[in-house]
Design an enzyme around this catalytic site. Structure first.
Site, PDB file in Angstrom:
ATOM      1  N   GLU A  50       0.860  -1.188   0.000  1.00 53.02           N
ATOM      2  CA  GLU A  50       0.000   0.000   0.000  1.00 53.02           C
ATOM      3  C   GLU A  50       0.890   1.230   0.000  1.00 53.02           C
ATOM      4  O   GLU A  50       1.521   1.559   1.007  1.00 53.02           O
ATOM      5  CB  GLU A  50      -0.915  -0.001   1.235  1.00 53.02           C
ATOM      6  CG  GLU A  50      -1.787   1.249   1.318  1.00 53.02           C
ATOM      7  CD  GLU A  50      -2.553   1.357   2.638  1.00 53.02           C
ATOM      8  OE1 GLU A  50      -2.826   0.321   3.282  1.00 53.02           O
ATOM      9  OE2 GLU A  50      -2.847   2.493   3.037  1.00 53.02           O
TER      10      GLU A  50
ATOM     11  N   LYS B 248     -11.023  -1.840   6.464  1.00 57.87           N
ATOM     12  CA  LYS B 248      -9.908  -1.398   7.289  1.00 57.87           C
ATOM     13  C   LYS B 248     -10.490  -0.841   8.588  1.00 57.87           C
ATOM     14  O   LYS B 248     -11.538  -0.184   8.565  1.00 57.87           O
ATOM     15  CB  LYS B 248      -9.147  -0.319   6.512  1.00 57.87           C
ATOM     16  CG  LYS B 248      -8.130   0.474   7.293  1.00 57.87           C
ATOM     17  CD  LYS B 248      -7.189   1.178   6.325  1.00 57.87           C
ATOM     18  CE  LYS B 248      -6.628   2.455   6.922  1.00 57.87           C
ATOM     19  NZ  LYS B 248      -5.336   2.837   6.342  1.00 57.87           N
TER      20      LYS B 248
ATOM     21  N   THR C 160      -4.488   6.112   1.373  1.00 60.89           N
ATOM     22  CA  THR C 160      -4.876   7.513   1.540  1.00 60.89           C
ATOM     23  C   THR C 160      -5.698   8.002   0.347  1.00 60.89           C
ATOM     24  O   THR C 160      -5.567   9.145  -0.100  1.00 60.89           O
ATOM     25  CB  THR C 160      -3.645   8.416   1.777  1.00 60.89           C
ATOM     26  OG1 THR C 160      -2.689   7.720   2.600  1.00 60.89           O
ATOM     27  CG2 THR C 160      -4.038   9.682   2.526  1.00 60.89           C
TER      28      THR C 160
ATOM     29  N   ARG D 266       0.469  10.387  -0.052  1.00 57.33           N
ATOM     30  CA  ARG D 266       0.742  11.443   0.926  1.00 57.33           C
ATOM     31  C   ARG D 266       1.915  12.309   0.550  1.00 57.33           C
ATOM     32  O   ARG D 266       2.278  13.217   1.293  1.00 57.33           O
ATOM     33  CB  ARG D 266       1.037  10.822   2.301  1.00 57.33           C
ATOM     34  CG  ARG D 266      -0.156  10.167   2.895  1.00 57.33           C
ATOM     35  CD  ARG D 266       0.109   9.672   4.292  1.00 57.33           C
ATOM     36  NE  ARG D 266      -0.871   8.655   4.605  1.00 57.33           N
ATOM     37  CZ  ARG D 266      -0.908   7.960   5.709  1.00 57.33           C
ATOM     38  NH1 ARG D 266       0.000   8.156   6.643  1.00 57.33           N
ATOM     39  NH2 ARG D 266      -1.838   7.052   5.895  1.00 57.33           N
TER      40      ARG D 266
END
Ligand code: 3PG
Length: 209
Positions: free
Chosen positions: A41, A129, A69, A45
């Site tokens: 992942e 998640k 994100t 960011r």
């Protein structure tokens, strides 16, 4: 990959990766894959994140690349265009859930409360998640969520370490957990790829309940 639940088959840990320098992307990904961690992942960011995804998708065929994100429909489309095969969002909205389905990008949506779990379930998402896992109640919260949400599987992420991961992975409603501990900033700064491979080996050997 059609469904994020397919990710579970690759191993017990999904590394959450923040990459500041494009030149580090492929070595980080290769180091993780060499250590047996194939699901990656890469978070959106940093300004270079999408370029890092493109580079990994091109140069590390063993990687199952996802974008973390993902906060907007535009993020999801950009991640897919960059070669990602799944997306992870820190929270959940029906807009992002429906958009990911429309563009054919499997989504692991973030949830932290019963209401968020219910909304994701209503939109067809049952592998979720749990974020931020430690801060949002950790293991006692996951045990409590198991009561009403018998058909939900969680990937807790946030504040988890090699030492605490086994306790999360022992829970019946947890099949995989996420964390940034596999790619420590000091190891990346030193280009210590062997250390990242070693951390990946330790993570992939963690037992599941
Ligand atoms: C995140 O989205 O930042 C992940 O939850 C990683 O959290 P961690 O750095 O506490 O592992």
């Amino acid at each position: 990959m059609n469904n994020t639940l397919d990710l579970v088959a690759y191993g017990p840990v999904i590394p959450v990766i923040v990459i500041d320098r494009l030149e580090d992307a492929v070595p980080i990904a290769q180091a993780l894959v060499d250590g047996g961690v194939r699901v990656l992942e890469v978070t959106l960011r940093t300004p270079v994140a999408l370029h890092c995804m493109e580079a990994i998708a091109r140069a590390v065929p063993g990687a199952v690349l996802g974008a973390g994100t993902v906060r907007s429909v535009a993020d999801a489309q950009a991640a897919k265009n960059a070669g990602c095969v799944f997306a992870v969002s820190p929270g959940y909205t029906s807009q992002i859930g429906n958009a990911c389905r429309e563009i054919g990008l499997p989504l692991l949506p973030g949830t932290a409360t019963g209401s968020e779990v219910m909304q994701a379930n209503a939109d067809g998402y049952h592998f979720l998640k749990f974020f931020p896992a430690t801060q949002a109640g950790g293991i006692p919260m996951l045990k409590a969520l198991a009561g009403p949400f018998t058909d939900v599987v969680f990937c807790p992420t946030g504040g988890i370490t090699l030492a605490t991961a086994p306790q999360f992975l022992a829970l019946p409603n947890v099949k995989v957990c996420g964390g940034s501990w596999l790619t420590p900033a000091d190891a990346v700064a030193a280009k210590d790829w062997a250390r990242i491979t070693q951390l990946a080996k330790e993570a992939s050997a963690l037992p599941r309940g």
